[in-house]
Design a protein around this motif. Structure first.
Motif, PDB file in Angstrom:
ATOM      1  N   SER A  26       0.824  -1.219   0.000  1.00 35.45           N
ATOM      2  CA  SER A  26       0.000   0.000   0.000  1.00 35.45           C
ATOM      3  C   SER A  26       0.853   1.261   0.000  1.00 35.45           C
ATOM      4  N   VAL A  27       2.096   1.145   0.473  1.00 33.79           N
ATOM      5  CA  VAL A  27       3.039   2.268   0.377  1.00 33.79           C
ATOM      6  C   VAL A  27       4.290   1.760  -0.333  1.00 33.79           C
ATOM      7  N   PRO A  28       4.878   2.552  -1.226  1.00 34.01           N
ATOM      8  CA  PRO A  28       6.088   2.123  -1.938  1.00 34.01           C
ATOM      9  C   PRO A  28       7.207   1.768  -0.977  1.00 34.01           C
ATOM     10  N   LEU A 380       6.227  10.389   7.909  1.00 36.92           N
ATOM     11  CA  LEU A 380       5.138  11.332   7.617  1.00 36.92           C
ATOM     12  C   LEU A 380       4.541  11.046   6.242  1.00 36.92           C
ATOM     13  N   TYR A 381       5.356  10.665   5.295  1.00 36.60           N
ATOM     14  CA  TYR A 381       4.836  10.292   3.977  1.00 36.60           C
ATOM     15  C   TYR A 381       3.950   9.053   4.086  1.00 36.60           C
ATOM     16  N   GLY A 382       4.391   8.097   4.891  1.00 35.97           N
ATOM     17  CA  GLY A 382       3.554   6.915   5.109  1.00 35.97           C
ATOM     18  C   GLY A 382       2.235   7.276   5.766  1.00 35.97           C
ATOM     19  N   ARG A 392       3.386   2.405  10.061  1.00 38.80           N
ATOM     20  CA  ARG A 392       3.893   1.072  10.424  1.00 38.80           C
ATOM     21  C   ARG A 392       4.662   0.443   9.276  1.00 38.80           C
ATOM     22  N   ASP A 393       4.096   0.501   8.068  1.00 37.05           N
ATOM     23  CA  ASP A 393       4.722  -0.174   6.934  1.00 37.05           C
ATOM     24  C   ASP A 393       6.039   0.489   6.529  1.00 37.05           C
ATOM     25  N   VAL A 394       6.064   1.820   6.511  1.00 42.35           N
ATOM     26  CA  VAL A 394       7.308   2.503   6.166  1.00 42.35           C
ATOM     27  C   VAL A 394       8.403   2.156   7.167  1.00 42.35           C
TER      28      VAL A 394
END
Length: 425
Positions: A26-28, A380-382, A392-394
């Motif tokens: 969901s996030v790069p 913050l981007y995440g 969490r993912d970042v």
């Protein structure tokens, strides 16, 4: 398989396994992709505030160039099947030497802001440094973390009673340390914000630590009582929007706040007293009488200041140029670390802030003398892309990459990472 091996290989394998079923992250997983996606998601004002730096942005570029001047030299044919990336900071065992940096006005990126970041950090066991310019009271962020570690960032106000109140609240939420920010006694020249005429604090964003504080509320009431003439306000659409923004963020019922002078007075009071340009070493020395918590100084870039900090009896330094947001043309944080680490020589804990974008960056910072690093813009981007799950993912991706970098470099623990693992370009 150790916990940290699971954090690396297992996360990688999970992403690939999901890919078999057509599911993508969901996030790069790379910073360039993450930043580009966040820019598309964020409003112009949010992007300017989070992404923007001082002046031409040369300090942000210098931060990245400093990392590029060092190359990792992997070693082979070593048993790296089990790795332990845990570290101990101020009596707390952490799963990895990574903390989430404090970022003011995070609600620009996502309405859940600080509480979402705190919850994600709590899930991973990674410390979150609560921002003094947060969008939620520190007590709410602490509640979202459970027993997970948290620190508190202090902006030294012109009102010492308010400083003491913040320090007492940090103690009561079981903060592990106080991080005194020294490099923002006044705001740097930030063209991306200036070109939009945008300062979130002037809209009531990022001042929740203050409006939730009894000492600050008392100061606001005293200032209102001292006013003898009603201020003249020019009614414009922008002024109305600003008033609604301040009112909606002030504690209490919206309609009561709308009729009260307190929301607007709170913003004006914050802008007047939030930081103190006259802050000096004698103030820092007084902290030992103000708090029993470990104290770190954030924004130290010169070896002589590091020496002075040792004499002042603080417990650590955050080597930082505020992510390039304060002084255009400043020394890169990583370059400053290489000068400061030999001076400190293990007598203080060193945390590297500014420019961390990957697990390889974490590795290089530790090899050059840092005990830990902070992650700023990436989380913050995440947050902007997927709220709590995005943070969490970042963070989990960075921890996984760090784990794999350590193993692929032939090492099995943080203690083994030193300058011998690097080559200067």
């Amino acid at each position: 398989m150790s916990t940290q091996e699971s954090a690396g290989r297992a996360r990688q394998n999970t992403i690939y396994r999901d890919g078999v079923f057509g599911k993508r992250p969901s996030v790069p997983t790379d910073f360039a992709g993450l930043e580009a996606a966040a820019r598309r998601k964020m409003s112009p004002k949010a992007w300017a505030y989070v992404h923007g730096g001082a002046g031409s942005g040369s300090t942000m570029s210098a931060n990245r160039a400093a990392f590029d001047r060092w190359q990792i030299v992997p070693r082979v044919l070593r048993d790296v099947s089990e790795r332990d990336l845990g570290v101990e900071l101020f009596g707390r065992r952490l799963p990895a030497p990574v903390l989430l940096a404090p970022v003011g006005a995070a609600e620009l990126a996502h309405p859940d802001a600080d509480v979402a970041i705190a919850s994600a950090a709590g899930e991973l066991g990674v410390p979150y440094i609560f921002s003094n310019q947060g969008c939620a009271p520190m007590e709410e962020s602490a509640a979202a973390m459970g027993d997970a570690p948290r620190w508190f960032q202090l902006y030294w106000s012109t009102d010492d009673d308010l400083v003491d109140s913040f320090l007492d609240r940090a103690r009561r939420i079981s903060a592990d340390a106080i991080v005194v920010t020294l490099d923002t006694t006044m705001l740097g020249w930030r063209p991306e914000d200036l070109n939009l005429g945008s300062l979130p604090f002037a809209q009531g964003q990022g001042i929740a630590q203050y409006t939730s504080d009894p000492v600050f509320r008392r100061i606001v009431r005293e200032r209102i009582a001292a006013v003898t003439e009603k201020p003249e306000v020019k009614v414009t659409l922008g002024a109305v929007k600003a008033l609604l923004s301040m009112t909606s963020r002030y504690p209490g019922r919206f309609l009561d706040n709308l009729r009260s002078p307190e929301p607007r007075a709170a913003v004006e009071t914050f802008l007047d007293i939030y930081s103190r340009p006259s802050l000096s070493w004698s103030d820092i020395e007084s902290l030992r009488e103000r708090t029993s918590l470990p104290v770190l100084l954030k924004g130290v870039l010169h070896p002589d200041d590091a020496r002075r900090a040792i004499d002042a009896g603080v417990d650590g330094l955050v080597v930082s140029n505020h992510g390039g947001r304060q002084v255009d043309g400043s020394v890169a944080a990583l370059d400053a670390l290489t000068d400061i680490a030999p001076v400190v020589d293990g007598r203080l804990k060193l945390v590297l802030d500014s420019g961390i974008r990957s697990g390889a960056d974490v590795f290089k910072a530790l090899a050059l003398g840092a005990d830990a690093v902070t992650l700023g813009r990436p989380h913050l981007y995440g947050l902007a892309l997927a709220g709590r799950d995005g943070v969490r993912d970042v963070t989990a991706n960075l921890l996984a990459e760090f784990d794999l970098t350590v193993g692929l470099s032939g090492l099995t623990s943080v203690a083994e990472i030193d300058r011998d693992a690097l080559r200067r370009v």
